[in-house]
Design a protein around this motif. Structure first.
Motif, PDB file in Angstrom:
ATOM      1  N   ALA A 189     -15.697  43.313   7.480  1.00 44.58           N
ATOM      2  CA  ALA A 189     -15.469  42.644   6.195  1.00 44.58           C
ATOM      3  C   ALA A 189     -14.422  43.382   5.366  1.00 44.58           C
ATOM      4  O   ALA A 189     -13.546  42.774   4.741  1.00 44.58           O
ATOM      5  N   SER A 216     -25.277  47.454   2.678  1.00 46.84           N
ATOM      6  CA  SER A 216     -24.808  46.122   2.290  1.00 46.84           C
ATOM      7  C   SER A 216     -23.354  45.861   2.678  1.00 46.84           C
ATOM      8  O   SER A 216     -22.444  46.559   2.226  1.00 46.84           O
ATOM      9  N   SER A 272     -16.672  44.033  -1.528  1.00 47.19           N
ATOM     10  CA  SER A 272     -16.358  44.032  -2.979  1.00 47.19           C
ATOM     11  C   SER A 272     -15.728  45.348  -3.405  1.00 47.19           C
ATOM     12  O   SER A 272     -14.810  45.365  -4.226  1.00 47.19           O
ATOM     13  N   THR A 323     -21.776  43.064   1.839  1.00 45.71           N
ATOM     14  CA  THR A 323     -21.155  42.442   0.651  1.00 45.71           C
ATOM     15  C   THR A 323     -20.640  43.495  -0.312  1.00 45.71           C
ATOM     16  O   THR A 323     -19.527  43.382  -0.835  1.00 45.71           O
ATOM     17  N   ASP A 324     -21.462  44.536  -0.546  1.00 45.56           N
ATOM     18  CA  ASP A 324     -21.036  45.633  -1.431  1.00 45.56           C
ATOM     19  C   ASP A 324     -19.750  46.269  -0.918  1.00 45.56           C
ATOM     20  O   ASP A 324     -18.851  46.607  -1.693  1.00 45.56           O
TER      21      ASP A 324
END
Length: 331
Positions: free
Chosen positions: A95, A64, A70, A66-67
């Motif tokens: 990211a 992931s 974050s 997104t993980d």
């Protein structure tokens, strides 16, 4: 001369996929560096000795993006780390890099190969100047090393089997770092006097590649040119042997860099020729001591992700030269 217990530690966030060998070796390399530095008294910042504290940050980045973003955000805002080392899957590192740049935090990459990660520094220096890559070589340079290995395989085919124009199947995981190698292979393999019979792109986390391998078998390929950094490498190494594919696997198998490779592939992986980063050879006077210490500490062979060890030592040298933790001075 131990660093005084009350001295404020320099916190380094070790970011990686901790459920996989890549993250595990990020952590092993980093803890080894931190322990050695602390045993010698810490890092000299101006006239103060300060200990190193490494913080394990599981990014879950293989699964992931997104993980991953974050996790880096939390490391910077909650754990209050001063620096970041690690990162593996290019898509996620893009990211993670953005978050680190937002916080003007030095991030030393130890895993992602896309040239674009460093191209960003050139294109927008003021924003991306906090990014450095320690390991691996970028994808373009990895491809060059890869083609050297492929050339060795072709030479053996010509000399030992009399196959003058070997047929090559490219098996490359579907991931951004592999894209430049796929593009280069399409152009370079015919120039090397070989025939590219096709390109197959399984997921980096695929648990079954029988369809791809059977198609490669049907293609008549004599060499399987591999570009595999994820756990799919183990599956390929095992199933290639089980299906008795009459083609020689050569290229990048990151999973083959680790000690459990033969067990994981049921011994079939013994016939895979792979590019590697750390071998027990005296590339410098520090290579063998590093390698032996890593094996003694972990019972494993270091994969290239253990370059966090070098990243933290490079950081130490920069901090001691600059006399501060201030990012612009360290850059």
């Amino acid at each position: 001369a131990q660093a005084p217990a009350q001295a404020q530690p320099i916190k380094i966030g070790v970011v990686g996929p901790m459920g996989f060998v890549q993250g595990e070796h990020h952590w092993l390399g980093a803890t080894m560096a931190a322990d050695e530095i602390n045993k010698a008294g810490g890092i000299k910042v101006g006239d103060k000795m300060r200990p190193v504290e490494v913080v394990k940050i599981d990014t879950n980045e293989i699964n992931s993006v997104t993980d991953a973003a974050s996790a880096v955000e939390r490391a910077l805002t909650v754990d209050k780390v001063n620096f970041l080392v690690g990162g593996f899957r290019t898509e996620a590192v893009f990211a993670m890099q953005e978050v680190a740049m937002d916080y003007k935090t030095i991030f030393m990459g130890c895993g992602a190969a896309s040239p674009e990660l460093c191209d960003r520094v050139e294109k927008n220096y003021d924003r991306f100047k906090y990014w450095f890559r320690v390991t691996p070589l970028n994808s373009n340079l990895l491809a060059k090393v890869d083609f050297l290995l492929l050339a060795e395989a072709a030479k053996a085919m010509r000399e030992q089997l009399g196959i003058q124009k070997p047929k090559v199947a490219h098996l490359a995981e579907k991931a951004a770092w592999a894209d430049p190698i796929v593009a280069a292979a399409e152009k370079t393999i015919p120039q090397m006097g070989m025939e590219l019979v096709g390109t197959w792109r399984p997921s980096a986390t695929a648990t079954d590649v029988t369809a791809e391998l059977n198609a490669i078998k049907d293609s008549g390929a004599q060499i399987i040119f591999a570009t595999l950094s994820g756990p799919v490498g183990v599956v390929v190494g095992r199933q290639w042997g089980e299906l008795q594919i009459p083609a020689m696997p050569v290229g990048i198998f990151v999973e083959a860099q680790k000690k459990g490779w033969l067990e994981a592939t049921g011994g079939k992986g013994n016939y895979v020729a792979t590019v590697n980063t750390y071998a027990r050879t005296a590339m410098t006077d520090k290579t063998i001591p590093f390698y032996d210490a890593f094996v003694q500490r972990s019972g494993q062979f270091p994969t290239y992700n253990a370059g966090t060890y070098e990243a933290i030592n490079i950081l130490k040298e920069a901090i001691e030269k600059a006399g501060t933790l201030e990012a612009d001075a360290l850059i």
